[in-house]
Design an enzyme around this catalytic site. Structure first.
Site, PDB file in Angstrom:
ATOM      1  N   TRP A   1     -12.073   3.231 -15.923  1.00 37.88           N
ATOM      2  CA  TRP A   1     -12.149   1.863 -15.412  1.00 37.88           C
ATOM      3  C   TRP A   1     -13.579   1.584 -14.991  1.00 37.88           C
ATOM      4  O   TRP A   1     -14.222   2.419 -14.357  1.00 37.88           O
ATOM      5  CB  TRP A   1     -11.229   1.659 -14.199  1.00 37.88           C
ATOM      6  CG  TRP A   1     -11.475   0.321 -13.547  1.00 37.88           C
ATOM      7  CD1 TRP A   1     -10.971  -0.883 -13.934  1.00 37.88           C
ATOM      8  CD2 TRP A   1     -12.320   0.069 -12.418  1.00 37.88           C
ATOM      9  NE1 TRP A   1     -11.456  -1.887 -13.129  1.00 37.88           N
ATOM     10  CE2 TRP A   1     -12.288  -1.330 -12.186  1.00 37.88           C
ATOM     11  CE3 TRP A   1     -13.117   0.862 -11.606  1.00 37.88           C
ATOM     12  CZ2 TRP A   1     -13.008  -1.935 -11.155  1.00 37.88           C
ATOM     13  CZ3 TRP A   1     -13.835   0.264 -10.579  1.00 37.88           C
ATOM     14  CH2 TRP A   1     -13.772  -1.120 -10.354  1.00 37.88           C
TER      15      TRP A   1
ATOM     16  N   GLU B   1      -8.150   1.209 -18.262  1.00 38.51           N
ATOM     17  CA  GLU B   1      -7.557   0.337 -17.250  1.00 38.51           C
ATOM     18  C   GLU B   1      -8.287  -0.991 -17.196  1.00 38.51           C
ATOM     19  O   GLU B   1      -9.514  -1.047 -17.166  1.00 38.51           O
ATOM     20  CB  GLU B   1      -7.640   1.035 -15.885  1.00 38.51           C
ATOM     21  CG  GLU B   1      -7.111   0.215 -14.720  1.00 38.51           C
ATOM     22  CD  GLU B   1      -7.293   0.911 -13.391  1.00 38.51           C
ATOM     23  OE1 GLU B   1      -6.811   0.381 -12.376  1.00 38.51           O
ATOM     24  OE2 GLU B   1      -7.935   1.995 -13.362  1.00 38.51           O
TER      25      GLU B   1
ATOM     26  N   LYS C   1      -8.827  -5.122 -15.619  1.00 47.65           N
ATOM     27  CA  LYS C   1      -8.885  -5.814 -14.332  1.00 47.65           C
ATOM     28  C   LYS C   1      -9.182  -7.286 -14.570  1.00 47.65           C
ATOM     29  O   LYS C   1      -9.805  -7.643 -15.577  1.00 47.65           O
ATOM     30  CB  LYS C   1      -9.958  -5.199 -13.430  1.00 47.65           C
ATOM     31  CG  LYS C   1      -9.874  -5.658 -11.978  1.00 47.65           C
ATOM     32  CD  LYS C   1     -10.660  -4.750 -11.057  1.00 47.65           C
ATOM     33  CE  LYS C   1     -10.480  -5.148  -9.601  1.00 47.65           C
ATOM     34  NZ  LYS C   1     -11.131  -4.231  -8.673  1.00 47.65           N
TER      35      LYS C   1
ATOM     36  N   ASP D   1      -2.598  -1.433 -13.615  1.00 50.17           N
ATOM     37  CA  ASP D   1      -2.641  -1.381 -12.158  1.00 50.17           C
ATOM     38  C   ASP D   1      -1.959  -2.635 -11.640  1.00 50.17           C
ATOM     39  O   ASP D   1      -2.260  -3.747 -12.076  1.00 50.17           O
ATOM     40  CB  ASP D   1      -4.095  -1.318 -11.683  1.00 50.17           C
ATOM     41  CG  ASP D   1      -4.232  -1.159 -10.176  1.00 50.17           C
ATOM     42  OD1 ASP D   1      -3.725  -2.033  -9.447  1.00 50.17           O
ATOM     43  OD2 ASP D   1      -4.874  -0.197  -9.731  1.00 50.17           O
TER      44      ASP D   1
ATOM     45  N   HIS E   1      -4.166  -5.666 -10.777  1.00 50.69           N
ATOM     46  CA  HIS E   1      -5.244  -6.061 -11.671  1.00 50.69           C
ATOM     47  C   HIS E   1      -4.897  -7.218 -12.602  1.00 50.69           C
ATOM     48  O   HIS E   1      -5.455  -7.322 -13.702  1.00 50.69           O
ATOM     49  CB  HIS E   1      -5.689  -4.855 -12.504  1.00 50.69           C
ATOM     50  CG  HIS E   1      -6.500  -3.875 -11.721  1.00 50.69           C
ATOM     51  ND1 HIS E   1      -7.282  -2.914 -12.301  1.00 50.69           N
ATOM     52  CD2 HIS E   1      -6.656  -3.715 -10.381  1.00 50.69           C
ATOM     53  CE1 HIS E   1      -7.883  -2.187 -11.379  1.00 50.69           C
ATOM     54  NE2 HIS E   1      -7.501  -2.660 -10.196  1.00 50.69           N
TER      55      HIS E   1
ATOM     56  N   HIS F   1      -1.004   2.502 -12.188  1.00 51.45           N
ATOM     57  CA  HIS F   1      -1.502   2.651 -10.830  1.00 51.45           C
ATOM     58  C   HIS F   1      -0.699   1.694  -9.971  1.00 51.45           C
ATOM     59  O   HIS F   1      -0.782   0.476 -10.160  1.00 51.45           O
ATOM     60  CB  HIS F   1      -2.994   2.299 -10.742  1.00 51.45           C
ATOM     61  CG  HIS F   1      -3.892   3.433 -11.082  1.00 51.45           C
ATOM     62  ND1 HIS F   1      -5.267   3.358 -10.971  1.00 51.45           N
ATOM     63  CD2 HIS F   1      -3.627   4.696 -11.509  1.00 51.45           C
ATOM     64  CE1 HIS F   1      -5.799   4.514 -11.336  1.00 51.45           C
ATOM     65  NE2 HIS F   1      -4.828   5.337 -11.660  1.00 51.45           N
TER      66      HIS F   1
ATOM     67  N   ASP G   1      -6.658  -8.337  -5.864  1.00 54.67           N
ATOM     68  CA  ASP G   1      -6.552  -6.875  -5.958  1.00 54.67           C
ATOM     69  C   ASP G   1      -7.093  -6.234  -4.690  1.00 54.67           C
ATOM     70  O   ASP G   1      -8.178  -5.663  -4.664  1.00 54.67           O
ATOM     71  CB  ASP G   1      -7.337  -6.395  -7.178  1.00 54.67           C
ATOM     72  CG  ASP G   1      -7.321  -4.891  -7.312  1.00 54.67           C
ATOM     73  OD1 ASP G   1      -6.324  -4.270  -6.926  1.00 54.67           O
ATOM     74  OD2 ASP G   1      -8.327  -4.335  -7.783  1.00 54.67           O
TER      75      ASP G   1
ATOM     76  N   ASP H   1      -5.644  -3.803  -2.855  1.00 56.32           N
ATOM     77  CA  ASP H   1      -5.316  -2.381  -2.699  1.00 56.32           C
ATOM     78  C   ASP H   1      -4.691  -2.064  -1.342  1.00 56.32           C
ATOM     79  O   ASP H   1      -5.054  -1.078  -0.695  1.00 56.32           O
ATOM     80  CB  ASP H   1      -6.557  -1.517  -2.920  1.00 56.32           C
ATOM     81  CG  ASP H   1      -7.026  -1.558  -4.368  1.00 56.32           C
ATOM     82  OD1 ASP H   1      -6.261  -1.129  -5.238  1.00 56.32           O
ATOM     83  OD2 ASP H   1      -8.147  -2.033  -4.615  1.00 56.32           O
TER      84      ASP H   1
ATOM     85  N   ASP I   1      -2.720   3.971  -6.005  1.00 61.05           N
ATOM     86  CA  ASP I   1      -4.113   3.552  -5.859  1.00 61.05           C
ATOM     87  C   ASP I   1      -4.199   2.466  -4.785  1.00 61.05           C
ATOM     88  O   ASP I   1      -3.952   1.288  -5.064  1.00 61.05           O
ATOM     89  CB  ASP I   1      -4.655   3.020  -7.188  1.00 61.05           C
ATOM     90  CG  ASP I   1      -6.139   2.685  -7.114  1.00 61.05           C
ATOM     91  OD1 ASP I   1      -6.754   2.936  -6.061  1.00 61.05           O
ATOM     92  OD2 ASP I   1      -6.680   2.180  -8.117  1.00 61.05           O
TER      93      ASP I   1
END
Length: 415
Positions: free
Chosen positions: A180, A221, A223, A255, A258, A282, A290, A292, A322
């Site tokens: 990524w 990955e 995003k 993810d 993302h 993820h 995003d 997290d 993640d």
């Protein structure tokens, strides 16, 4: 009769074997990310976190050395049920005796201490090249117009393939190596295709590094955007899906933070599994973007787990976590997220999927809706507590006291 035995009988009425569900879940590996413990700083640089990601908060007790991070991981592992792997970033290389290697010169020996850590605990390991928090981010990496910059990061990616194979061979488990980058632009670009063409060429160059495809699983990955790259991301969802589908042996990694705010990856899992033998995830928790946040036992986490189980794909989906939150106790954050992911998987395994599928196929949507709603009140909690007991970890209501004790005895003593 205890609560579990009562719950077992209730689920049996739906033709669900709770003992089988517990035995199945205990074997499903979930990859625990090392970067929650130190706010994604790593050990190879002293600068700020860059590359479109950000950690907020300054809760005391952050791990600042490999020894502290491993100590904290041990505390989390003891509180979480199930099979675990450790997920590493290249920035967590451990240098000894004053040695230092830049990211384009990393070697397997720089992860020997992690191998020793995993071997002693029976863990596998996954790996990530680190295309952020480095002076060579200009701010682009694999898509940069600067040939020297691009070649530096290509060398880094090739190093990481060799390290991933080392981890797989030493630990006897496949290593998922996820690529990524935060490459993109803050404002509307004049050229969108150029950076993507360079990104593709760079990925091709990285993947020319020889590796054993039974041991190393490269992923790419995507995003939508990040801090400082709000207008355009080179590795978009479309780009990464097409690249993975065009390159033999490369896996799509999704993810859950993302994508656009109205998109969810639970809706995409079955689409990818229709065509791909394996996919990777993820699991995170976005709030408006995003961000997290710590994974919770919420609707989307449950839907992700249900789609994996409904597709009979527990052996086809690489599951990793993640998230990183520095505003709360990091051990608590790690543990809450891992236990929440395990709860979601167990909840999915306890769903009477065959019954629900039959009603859908027969077009009996009224009864399907009624049973799906009633199922939500089945005694899942009793089965979860039994799972924790069988795995030898504290049940809900008991583990947080251990976190507070660890904070008082260990975390509060750190400078």
């Amino acid at each position: 009769m205890n609560q579990y035995e009562i719950a077992k009988q209730q689920y049996a009425a739906l033709d669900v074997d709770t003992d089988k569900a517990l035995a199945t879940l205990e074997k499903v590996p979930v990859s625990l990310h090392c970067w929650q413990g130190d706010d994604v700083i790593g050990f190879d640089q002293k600068g700020p976190l860059t590359g479109g990601i950000q950690t907020t908060g300054n809760y005391p007790g952050r791990a600042t050395t490999p020894e502290e991070l491993m100590q904290d991981l041990d505390r989390v592992l003891a509180l979480c049920p199930g099979t675990k792997k450790i997920n590493l970033h290249a920035s967590y290389a451990i240098f000894e005796d004053g040695e230092y290697a830049d990211r384009d010169a990393l070697e397997p020996k720089h992860f020997k201490k992690w191998v020793e850590f995993c071997k002693a605990r029976g863990l596998g390991a996954d790996f990530n090249p680190t295309f952020f928090s480095h002076p060579k981010c200009d701010p682009l990496t694999l898509s940069s117009t600067n040939e020297e910059t691009r070649q530096f990061w290509i060398r880094h990616g090739r190093c990481c393939i060799r390290i991933s194979q080392y981890l797989a061979e030493e630990l006897g488990q496949p290593c998922v190596m996820n690529i990524w980058t935060g490459d993109g632009f803050k404002d509307i670009p004049a050229d969108r295709i150029g950076p993507r063409q360079r990104y593709k060429e760079s990925l091709d160059a990285i993947l020319e590094e020889p590796y054993d495809r039974t041991k190393v699983y490269p992923c790419i990955e995507s995003k939508v955007f990040g801090i400082g790259v709000e207008a355009y991301t080179v590795g978009s969802g479309e780009f990464c899906l097409k690249y993975a589908s065009s390159k033999e042996g490369v896996i799509s990694l999704m993810d859950s933070g993302h994508y656009h705010p109205t998109e969810v990856i639970s809706d995409k899992i079955s689409a990818l599994l229709t065509f791909d033998e394996k996919i990777a995830l993820h699991i995170s928790r976005p709030i408006r973007w995003d961000s997290d946040h710590v994974v919770l036992f919420d609707d989307e986490t449950r839907e992700i787990a249900k789609e994996i189980v409904r597709c009979d794909a527990l052996d086809r989906v690489f599951i990793a976590l993640d998230y990183f939150d520095a505003s709360i106790n990091r051990i608590s954050a790690w543990t809450t997220g891992f236990r929440s992911a395990q709860k979601a998987l167990l909840y999915a395994l306890l769903e009477p999927h065959a019954m629900f599928k039959k009603l859908q196929d027969e077009g009996d949507f009224s009864q399907l809706q009624v049973l799906q709603e009633e199922y939500k009140c089945y005694p899942f909690g009793a089965v979860w507590q039994e799972y924790c007991r069988r795995c030898g970890v504290p049940q809900d209501g008991a583990w947080f006291a251990q976190v507070k004790q660890y904070e008082a005895e260990v975390l509060s003593q750190r400078g």
